[in-house]
Design a protein around this motif. Structure first.
Motif, PDB file in Angstrom:
ATOM      1  N   LEU A   1       0.829  -1.195   0.000  1.00 30.34           N
ATOM      2  CA  LEU A   1       0.000   0.000   0.000  1.00 30.34           C
ATOM      3  C   LEU A   1       0.869   1.253   0.000  1.00 30.34           C
ATOM      4  N   GLU A   2       1.944   1.215   0.767  1.00 31.51           N
ATOM      5  CA  GLU A   2       2.856   2.359   0.828  1.00 31.51           C
ATOM      6  C   GLU A   2       3.465   2.643  -0.546  1.00 31.51           C
ATOM      7  N   GLN A   3       3.831   1.584  -1.263  1.00 25.60           N
ATOM      8  CA  GLN A   3       4.377   1.759  -2.610  1.00 25.60           C
ATOM      9  C   GLN A   3       3.333   2.337  -3.552  1.00 25.60           C
ATOM     10  N   CYS A   4       2.097   1.889  -3.401  1.00 19.09           N
ATOM     11  CA  CYS A   4       1.027   2.388  -4.269  1.00 19.09           C
ATOM     12  C   CYS A   4       0.789   3.870  -4.021  1.00 19.09           C
ATOM     13  N   ILE A   5       0.789   4.280  -2.755  1.00 15.22           N
ATOM     14  CA  ILE A   5       0.636   5.700  -2.434  1.00 15.22           C
ATOM     15  C   ILE A   5       1.765   6.506  -3.073  1.00 15.22           C
ATOM     16  N   GLY A   6       2.997   5.996  -2.937  1.00 11.96           N
ATOM     17  CA  GLY A   6       4.134   6.694  -3.522  1.00 11.96           C
ATOM     18  C   GLY A   6       4.035   6.821  -5.024  1.00 11.96           C
ATOM     19  N   ARG A   7       3.617   5.741  -5.695  1.00 14.36           N
ATOM     20  CA  ARG A   7       3.498   5.778  -7.155  1.00 14.36           C
ATOM     21  C   ARG A   7       2.392   6.725  -7.600  1.00 14.36           C
ATOM     22  N   LEU A   8       1.295   6.728  -6.851  1.00 11.16           N
ATOM     23  CA  LEU A   8       0.192   7.610  -7.206  1.00 11.16           C
ATOM     24  C   LEU A   8       0.621   9.072  -7.104  1.00 11.16           C
ATOM     25  N   ILE A   9       1.251   9.432  -6.003  1.00  9.47           N
ATOM     26  CA  ILE A   9       1.692  10.815  -5.816  1.00  9.47           C
ATOM     27  C   ILE A   9       2.771  11.180  -6.835  1.00  9.47           C
ATOM     28  N   ASP A  10       3.709  10.266  -7.076  1.00  5.86           N
ATOM     29  CA  ASP A  10       4.752  10.524  -8.074  1.00  5.86           C
ATOM     30  C   ASP A  10       4.135  10.743  -9.456  1.00  5.86           C
ATOM     31  N   GLY A  11       3.117   9.938  -9.798  1.00  2.00           N
ATOM     32  CA  GLY A  11       2.484  10.068 -11.103  1.00  2.00           C
ATOM     33  C   GLY A  11       1.778  11.397 -11.271  1.00  2.00           C
ATOM     34  N   VAL A  12       1.012  11.788 -10.256  1.00  2.00           N
ATOM     35  CA  VAL A  12       0.283  13.056 -10.328  1.00  2.00           C
ATOM     36  C   VAL A  12       1.259  14.232 -10.411  1.00  2.00           C
ATOM     37  N   ILE A  13       2.314  14.188  -9.611  1.00  2.00           N
ATOM     38  CA  ILE A  13       3.301  15.270  -9.643  1.00  2.00           C
ATOM     39  C   ILE A  13       4.008  15.313 -10.990  1.00  2.00           C
ATOM     40  N   ALA A  14       4.380  14.151 -11.522  1.00  2.00           N
ATOM     41  CA  ALA A  14       5.127  14.101 -12.779  1.00  2.00           C
ATOM     42  C   ALA A  14       4.345  14.714 -13.924  1.00  2.00           C
ATOM     43  N   ILE A  15       3.058  14.393 -14.017  1.00  2.00           N
ATOM     44  CA  ILE A  15       2.283  14.905 -15.145  1.00  2.00           C
ATOM     45  C   ILE A  15       2.048  16.400 -15.025  1.00  2.00           C
ATOM     46  N   HIS A  16       1.889  16.895 -13.809  1.00  2.00           N
ATOM     47  CA  HIS A  16       1.671  18.331 -13.638  1.00  2.00           C
ATOM     48  C   HIS A  16       2.975  19.120 -13.694  1.00  2.00           C
ATOM     49  N   ALA A  17       4.079  18.460 -13.399  1.00  6.03           N
ATOM     50  CA  ALA A  17       5.377  19.142 -13.473  1.00  6.03           C
ATOM     51  C   ALA A  17       5.880  19.245 -14.905  1.00  6.03           C
ATOM     52  N   LYS A  18       5.286  18.484 -15.793  1.00  4.44           N
ATOM     53  CA  LYS A  18       5.718  18.463 -17.192  1.00  4.44           C
ATOM     54  C   LYS A  18       5.652  19.841 -17.817  1.00  4.44           C
ATOM     55  N   ASN A  19       4.605  20.581 -17.549  1.00  2.00           N
ATOM     56  CA  ASN A  19       4.475  21.950 -18.068  1.00  2.00           C
ATOM     57  C   ASN A  19       3.566  22.701 -17.112  1.00  2.00           C
ATOM     58  N   GLN A  20       4.150  23.223 -16.039  1.00  2.96           N
ATOM     59  CA  GLN A  20       3.355  23.831 -14.982  1.00  2.96           C
ATOM     60  C   GLN A  20       2.574  25.052 -15.479  1.00  2.96           C
ATOM     61  N   ASN A  21       3.160  25.828 -16.367  1.00  2.44           N
ATOM     62  CA  ASN A  21       2.468  27.021 -16.848  1.00  2.44           C
ATOM     63  C   ASN A  21       1.243  26.642 -17.676  1.00  2.44           C
ATOM     64  N   LEU A  22       1.369  25.610 -18.494  1.00  2.00           N
ATOM     65  CA  LEU A  22       0.233  25.148 -19.282  1.00  2.00           C
ATOM     66  C   LEU A  22      -0.905  24.708 -18.376  1.00  2.00           C
ATOM     67  N   HIS A  23      -0.603  23.942 -17.347  1.00  2.00           N
ATOM     68  CA  HIS A  23      -1.650  23.454 -16.453  1.00  2.00           C
ATOM     69  C   HIS A  23      -2.295  24.601 -15.675  1.00  2.00           C
ATOM     70  N   ARG A  24      -1.504  25.595 -15.317  1.00  2.00           N
ATOM     71  CA  ARG A  24      -2.069  26.756 -14.634  1.00  2.00           C
ATOM     72  C   ARG A  24      -3.068  27.468 -15.536  1.00  2.00           C
ATOM     73  N   ILE A  25      -2.735  27.609 -16.810  1.00  5.20           N
ATOM     74  CA  ILE A  25      -3.617  28.288 -17.759  1.00  5.20           C
ATOM     75  C   ILE A  25      -4.885  27.469 -17.993  1.00  5.20           C
ATOM     76  N   LEU A  26      -4.744  26.154 -18.116  1.00 10.19           N
ATOM     77  CA  LEU A  26      -5.923  25.300 -18.281  1.00 10.19           C
ATOM     78  C   LEU A  26      -6.853  25.417 -17.079  1.00 10.19           C
TER      79      LEU A  26
END
Length: 210
Positions: A98-123
């Motif tokens: 479960l701990e690994q799943c939590i880590g992967r979930l948070i890492d995934g969400v952060i990774a996709i939003h960190a890809k282009n933070q300005n674009l996501h802010r505008i969206l």
């Protein structure tokens, strides 16, 4: 904040079927993402997207009726990428804790939003809200990932009556943290990730205790 607008043509005119037309649409969406991130919604035009994509304005209008339709295609691509990165605890090739799943979930969400933070802010803050034909399907799958996590962390006597509600609460909480951090350009902060992990772990533990 997003401005809500009345229903208007905001989807593609037609779906690309041949490889060449699919490549054209992908090129337009990718160019649109770059233009939107650089210029913001107020200066986001179909002419600029066509020029950046290296296609004629006529070719662009074959697929997209207006700039909002391009923005919605960019948003849909973003949501598709989220589902690709979010772990499905019930469909893992290998057993993970479960701990690994939590880590992967948070890492995934952060990774996709960190890809282009300005674009996501505008969206989030600038592009008007519009009817989204694909959003219900996305939400079912998206919240399903969180609900699987809730089930995995539940106590043996948990009947599951509130799992769907708990999944939405947990998803909303993590989204709020990530979106706020993205607006502050603070998304990659180790402290923010640590506290998000602590929040999620504490919530799941509290539910298990009842």
């Amino acid at each position: 904040m997003n401005t809500r607008i009345p229903p208007a043509p905001c989807s593609m005119r037609k779906a690309p079927r041949q490889q060449r037309s699919q490549s054209t649409v992908e090129c337009i969406v990718e160019a649109g993402a770059r233009v939107l991130a650089e210029r913001g919604w107020a200066r986001f035009t179909t002419n600029e997207v066509a020029r950046t994509a290296g296609v004629s304005i006529g070719s662009l209008y074959q697929y997209f009726p207006n700039n909002l339709a391009i923005a919605e295609a960019i948003r849909k691509r973003h949501l598709d990428e989220i589902l690709q990165l979010l772990p499905d605890i019930e469909d893992q090739a290998e057993a993970i804790s479960l701990e690994q799943c939590i880590g992967r979930l948070i890492d995934g969400v952060i990774a996709i939003h960190a890809k282009n933070q300005n674009l996501h802010r505008i969206l989030l803050d600038e592009v008007p809200l519009a009817p989204r034909e694909f959003y219900e399907t996305f939400e079912r799958e998206y919240h399903g990932r969180y609900e699987a996590l809730i089930r995995a962390a539940a106590s043996p006597g948990d009947t599951g009556a509130d799992h769907a509600v708990a999944a939405r609460i947990l998803a909303d909480a993590l989204e709020g943290i990530v979106h706020s951090a993205a607006r502050r350009n603070d998304l990659l902060s180790p402290a923010a990730k640590r506290e998000a992990t602590r929040m999620m772990r504490s919530y799941l533990q509290a539910r298990k205790k009842g």
